[in-house]
Design a protein around this motif. Sequence first.
Motif, mmCIF file in Angstrom:
data_model
loop_
_atom_site.group_PDB
_atom_site.id
_atom_site.type_symbol
_atom_site.label_atom_id
_atom_site.label_comp_id
_atom_site.label_asym_id
_atom_site.label_seq_id
_atom_site.Cartn_x
_atom_site.Cartn_y
_atom_site.Cartn_z
ATOM 1 N N LYS A 156 0.845 -1.202 0.000
ATOM 2 C CA LYS A 156 0.000 0.000 0.000
ATOM 3 C C LYS A 156 0.878 1.249 0.000
ATOM 4 O O LYS A 156 1.897 1.314 0.683
ATOM 5 N N GLY A 157 0.486 2.211 -0.799
ATOM 6 C CA GLY A 157 1.259 3.432 -0.904
ATOM 7 C C GLY A 157 2.339 3.362 -1.970
ATOM 8 O O GLY A 157 3.164 4.274 -2.078
ATOM 9 N N GLY A 158 2.326 2.277 -2.766
ATOM 10 C CA GLY A 158 3.272 2.165 -3.873
ATOM 11 C C GLY A 158 4.673 1.769 -3.463
ATOM 12 O O GLY A 158 5.627 1.966 -4.228
ATOM 13 N N ARG A 159 4.830 1.176 -2.264
ATOM 14 C CA ARG A 159 6.149 0.707 -1.841
ATOM 15 C C ARG A 159 6.397 -0.689 -2.414
ATOM 16 O O ARG A 159 5.476 -1.490 -2.527
ATOM 17 N N VAL A 160 7.658 -0.983 -2.737
ATOM 18 C CA VAL A 160 8.020 -2.278 -3.317
ATOM 19 C C VAL A 160 9.225 -2.843 -2.589
ATOM 20 O O VAL A 160 10.206 -2.124 -2.354
ATOM 21 N N SER A 161 9.158 -4.121 -2.221
ATOM 22 C CA SER A 161 10.305 -4.801 -1.625
ATOM 23 C C SER A 161 10.607 -6.072 -2.405
ATOM 24 O O SER A 161 9.745 -6.596 -3.118
ATOM 25 N N TYR A 162 11.842 -6.568 -2.228
ATOM 26 C CA TYR A 162 12.318 -7.702 -3.038
ATOM 27 C C TYR A 162 13.103 -8.673 -2.169
ATOM 28 O O TYR A 162 13.817 -8.286 -1.252
ATOM 29 N N ARG A 163 12.948 -9.958 -2.474
ATOM 30 C CA ARG A 163 13.804 -10.983 -1.905
ATOM 31 C C ARG A 163 13.917 -12.131 -2.912
ATOM 32 O O ARG A 163 13.072 -12.266 -3.807
ATOM 33 N N SER A 164 14.943 -12.969 -2.763
ATOM 34 C CA SER A 164 15.120 -14.099 -3.671
ATOM 35 C C SER A 164 15.815 -15.229 -2.926
ATOM 36 O O SER A 164 16.442 -15.017 -1.881
ATOM 37 N N ARG A 165 15.713 -16.443 -3.492
ATOM 38 C CA ARG A 165 16.332 -17.599 -2.837
ATOM 39 C C ARG A 165 16.653 -18.667 -3.879
ATOM 40 O O ARG A 165 15.866 -18.908 -4.800
ATOM 41 N N ASN A 166 17.802 -19.298 -3.704
ATOM 42 C CA ASN A 166 18.128 -20.491 -4.474
ATOM 43 C C ASN A 166 17.347 -21.673 -3.912
ATOM 44 O O ASN A 166 17.272 -21.839 -2.689
ATOM 45 N N THR A 167 16.816 -22.505 -4.784
ATOM 46 C CA THR A 167 15.928 -23.571 -4.309
ATOM 47 C C THR A 167 16.391 -24.963 -4.734
ATOM 48 O O THR A 167 15.598 -25.904 -4.738
ATOM 49 N N SER A 168 17.674 -25.107 -5.097
ATOM 50 C CA SER A 168 18.202 -26.431 -5.438
ATOM 51 C C SER A 168 19.610 -26.592 -4.875
ATOM 52 O O SER A 168 20.524 -27.038 -5.556
ATOM 53 N N ASN A 169 19.772 -26.229 -3.602
ATOM 54 C CA ASN A 169 21.106 -26.216 -3.003
ATOM 55 C C ASN A 169 21.705 -27.611 -2.847
ATOM 56 O O ASN A 169 22.918 -27.790 -2.978
ATOM 57 N N ASP A 170 20.883 -28.606 -2.534
ATOM 58 C CA ASP A 170 21.415 -29.968 -2.415
ATOM 59 C C ASP A 170 21.913 -30.472 -3.766
ATOM 60 O O ASP A 170 22.924 -31.177 -3.846
#
Length: 594
Positions: free
Chosen positions: A118-132
């Motif tokens: 709300k209010g036009g704010r943007v956040s980001y995150r990411s993750r590797n999903t095949s570490n084994d």
Amino acid sequence: MGRNKSGNKSGNKNKGHVKSASVEKVADKGQAKAAPVEKISDKPSGKPWPYAMGYDNCPEVLQPTSLKVKGAIPSWLEGTLYRSGPGNYDLKSESGKEIKIQHWFDGLAQIHRFEIQKGGRVSYRSRNTSNDLRERYKKAEMLTGISFCQRDPCKTIFQKFFTTFKMAVFGGSPLSGTDTNVAVIPTINYPGFKADPDAKLKNGQNPNVRNMVMNTDGNVMQEIDPVTLEPIRLFTYGDIDDALKSSNMASAHPCVDPETNEHFNVLLSFGPTAVYKVVRTRQSSKGAHHEPDLDILAEIQSPRPTYMHSFSLTKRYVVINHWQCDFAAWGMSVLWTGNAWESFKEHDPKSKCSFYVVDRHLGRHVATYECDPYYAFHTINAFDDGNDVIVDIAAYNDHTVIGDYYIDNLRNETSGKPPQQGFLRRYRLNNIPKYAAASSLTKGQSPKPAKAEIVFELDRSINFELPSLNPSYYLRNYRYAYGVNRSGQNRTLIYDRIVKVDLDKVKKGDSKGSAKFWIEDQCTPSEPVFVPSPDAKAEDDGVLLSVVLDGRRRTGFVLVLNAQTMEEIARADMPTGMMAPHNFHGAFVSSLKV
């Protein structure tokens, strides 16, 4: 899991980016055309080519990070944008040996989450999903198991066959939640997971996202935490229903009816006779907190085991688009090649392609249609048109396009080969009830094929891939299709434009005038995701979201386009060091009450 299974409505033009705006209005006709783009003639001093960095290793961002917003994001645009695809290609073992992943499709999976608040704010995150899987590669100092396209010239055919055969017969170590590569597309709210009705939402959780499952071309899925993106577990269709344990592959793009929330997929079993099983998964009649119901609607036998990345769905039918990309030796060729690409047969211009039509409600294969050979990764949309079915596809001449996506080629922007480009094509399957009534079949037989009609084809100079549309028009007659396009004006070997196609104009013969574009110098957009305005009066009333690699700043941004005009409304810039790799697909889920 048991036996049955698992602001302003249109926004304002961003005044700060008028000079680099992607489209310019033609005052007298109201059309939009691509603005002139400066060609890149010289390599930036001391830096890699700006497009090739999309194939560099992308660092994880495990904690939510705020992005700088330019322009005004519409006040109604709140929710979560997920993006999926490869994020890592270059590994190093403990001994220091370099391990190179050779093909775009084999890059190690990475999931991205953009939260528009709300209010036009943007956040980001990411993750590797095949570490084994990464650790297994590093320990072996090579890619192990079956890949999509990885070649190993140091191993003989017999060594490859023995290694893979031993795994197939005697089994390998049990898969953990990150021991395979599941990177193609997220499915939101997959039926089959018991949810605690009293559980409180996690901090940052979208109230409309109960769970998230990642899909790929193999018979395996991966449950992902929709907030932290942590992998939870791997499972197969065989874990849901014993009758599917023998299936080797599944379409990476399941189809979901948005009104009934029924999930459909097509599974393939290799053998002297290939068997395609059409599967429907839906909420249990006992309620949402019970294990779901899984039905095998039809089993179709064919002499051609084919790699099918996607298929089509209408309100009445499931349509298997049986294009030409056939495995040799009944599919057993994968065992001695060690990868899918080298196990495919050569293109055969004399071999027809088929459309197998399965009645969703009767659970029966009711009609078959044939056409000249083609290949595709992605269907666009399909819908019932009276007694006919319309099927739209991003088609190719043949499947050799897969070989164009080796990383060494894509990174070579001075002399690399541009991949074969797809084109938008519409088929009509005429009078399905006629053929359904004429077929009194015993199990395993297929209806006598009728001819599939090509209705139109978008001018091939306007190439088209990674399709999208207004989700409210999925399974319905629709007018606008969105995708990515390679202009040929820039050095990049893949796409550099977002394209909007007016299908009504294409039908009327105005193919060239049907397209509008967004383009920006040294930028590579991803698949556009359409988000409709909550009070939309027109099909194209909404915005397009695309994660763009910005080669000039060596980072990326989330682009918000007015879907009607293809003009920029806003963007959310990622900080330096946070790049946007060339990824595959995405999904947006509004966080507003529905």
